[in-house]
Design an enzyme around this catalytic site. Structure first.
Site, PDB file in Angstrom:
ATOM      1  N   GLU A 208      -9.470  14.117  12.920  1.00  0.00           N
ATOM      2  CA  GLU A 208     -10.506  14.348  11.914  1.00  0.00           C
ATOM      3  C   GLU A 208     -11.917  14.187  12.496  1.00  0.00           C
ATOM      4  OE1 GLU A 208      -9.717  12.015   8.401  1.00  0.00           O
ATOM      5  OE2 GLU A 208      -7.943  13.181   7.896  1.00  0.00           O
TER       6      GLU A 208
ATOM      7  N   GLU B  32      -1.173  16.060   8.249  1.00  0.00           N
ATOM      8  CA  GLU B  32      -1.301  15.037   7.198  1.00  0.00           C
ATOM      9  C   GLU B  32      -1.256  15.731   5.850  1.00  0.00           C
ATOM     10  OE1 GLU B  32      -4.323  12.001   7.359  1.00  0.00           O
ATOM     11  OE2 GLU B  32      -4.319  11.968   9.566  1.00  0.00           O
TER      12      GLU B  32
END
Length: 499
Positions: free
Chosen positions: A172, A291
């Protein structure tokens, strides 16, 4: 309400990568400590791992697992988790404002994963660290011997290398919450150079570059374009993340977010195609949706708690109690991944134990399977093979996030003389009368039919009872090449056909 649907033996989408049913576990909350690992627990094995939790994991047949993070990895020193346990430092985990004891590191985790037959997908720290640490980590993990890091591993009692193929290039990195977050071009250049270094050691490594943290980021989807323009030729996947919630208590809109996810996948698929064409590249890049899960029951409450607590060790964090509504959502999202299996090759439920997880484990107590465990298990067991196109003609609805959403959500997979259909009736009150044409298949018969239905939408499982679980279904039959029957409102069905 009548629904006509059809599959055709020759109308395939793609071969499904088994890793579509992978998982993720992070050094976060009680995922590791008192989750999979609890020395002194009555169920602990000789390594300190809980046998009861391991059995639930084993029953999922997970092909691969992403580790050790997540946000955690962006300030993690992997070297802290090797060598004698008594010598390992306790560190502050900046991601979740807690203490990390480092009693579980790469070798302990590899022991657990190998015992369960699960391949590791390792993430390197490209937040606070960079190429050198990533290179050293791979050398420790993958090189046979005769070098500093590989011989250090051997001195730690691991003679043979782990030969890990899947490597995540950070986590991320577009997120301002991330330690060491970077602009897209800067991150793309770092990812490219790291990829070249890692592939020099492990030529067949599969490298995963960070896409947007979610499809609501202000830089999405420009982030993906910019990153891929820097590193396309040296990576194999771009990661997507997305979490889902129903804080508004609008069930049909909640289910509509599955359609929103399909648009997300389509958009990034288009970006991949654009960059490939622009660079005249020969390699393909696929999507690693590493995710995904429902996350909202405790999200707001815990986001306040963890920002103010005083650095506890393995705190109770984001331990969602999943509902029957969540069961139906997860079933539908897995259907979407099957339908998009030409693009999405790897997907990781986040996370596996305790933290937004299908498995829960009380410290010193029982472990149990949450409601979302079951659609994940059924898809993992029976959703491997070749995805088939399914045409659906039936009632639809509109909601805030999507229009023309089918009340009948269905995917189909064929393998070794079987066809398995995964069906969700998303209608709140109406039974659907299904007529599914099995074109191109002869002498089809039902091998088994499992169903989850009849629960209040807010019902949950717990340590003392698991009422939400698959049961034998009834009322469906094959007649003259058509699977037909009644599907109760808010029900999930898995039907395997011999063909």
């Amino acid at each position: 309400m009548r629904v006509n649907a059809a599959i055709h033996r020759d109308f395939a989408i793609s071969n499904i990568d088994d890793r579509l049913y992978a998982a993720f576990i992070e050094h976060m909350g009680r995922a590791i400590y008192s989750g999979i690992y609890e020395p002194g627990h009555p169920q602990a094995d000789q390594h300190g791992f809980r046998r009861d939790v391991a059995q639930f994991v084993r029953d999922l047949k997970i092909p691969a697992i992403r580790y050790p993070g997540g946000n955690f990895v962006s300030a993690y020193n992997w070297e802290d988790g090797i060598g004698p346990k008594a010598d390992r430092p306790v560190r502050l985990d900046l991601a979740w404002r807690s203490k990390e004891s480092n009693q579980v590191g790469i070798n302990e985790f590899a022991t657990w994963a190998n015992d369960l037959g699960i391949d590791m997908m390792l993430a390197v720290n490209l937040g606070s660290r960079g190429i050198e640490e990533a290179r050293n980590f791979m050398e420790y993990v993958n090189h046979p011997g005769g070098t500093y890091w590989s011989d250090l591993r051997r001195s730690h009692g691991v003679d043979k290398p782990y030969n890990v193929k899947m490597w995540c290039l950070g986590n991320e990195m577009d997120g301002p919450w991330q330690i060491g977050a970077k602009p897209a071009r800067e991150y793309g250049r770092l990812a490219d150079e790291t990829a070249k270094a890692l592939r020099a050691m492990t030529p067949d490594a599969e490298l995963i570059v960070c896409g947007s943290s979610n499809d609501q980021m202000p830089t999405y989807p420009e982030w993906e374009r910019s990153v891929l323009e820097e590193c396309y030729e040296h990576v194999d996947y771009i990661s997507l993340h997305k979490y889902f919630g129903n804080s508004s208590r609008d069930t049909l809109n909640f289910f509509g977010k599955i359609e929103e996810t399909g648009r997300y996948i389509n958009a990034i698929g288009g970006v991949i195609d654009f960059v490939k064409a622009k660079k005249r590249a020969k390699n393909d890049v696929h999507i690693c949706f590493d995710e995904w899960n429902v996350w909202y029951h405790r999200r707001e409450e815990d986001s306040r708690r963890w920002r103010t607590w005083d650095w506890p060790e393995a705190p109770d964090l984001l331990e969602e109690n999943y509902t029957f509504e969540d069961t139906l959502f997860v079933a539908g999202l897995l259907n979407e991944f099957i339908r998009r299996s030409d693009r999405v090759k790897i997907a990781c439920i986040a996370q596996l134990v305790n933290v937004i997880a299908p498995i829960r484990a009380d410290k010193g107590g029982k472990a149990w399977r949450q409601s979302i465990y079951w659609p994940y298990q059924l898809a993992s067991l029976y959703g491997r093979g070749t995805a088939l196109r399914v045409a659906v003609d039936g009632p639809k609805y509109d909601c805030e996030v999507a229009s023309d959403v089918d009340f009948l959500d269905i995917s189909a997979v064929t393998k070794d003389g079987t066809v398995t259909v995964f069906i969700v009736n998303r209608h709140l009150t109406e039974t659907l009368d299904l007529r599914l044409s099995l074109t191109g298949y002869k002498d089809a018969s039902i091998e088994f039919h499992k169903v989850i239905e009849g629960h209040d939408l807010m019902a949950t499982n717990g340590p003392d009872a698991e009422p939400i679980a698959p049961a034998d279904g009834k009322g469906l039959a094959v007649d003259d090449g058509t699977l037909g029957g009644k599907l109760a409102p808010l029900s999930y069905h898995v039907v395997r056909l011999k063909v």
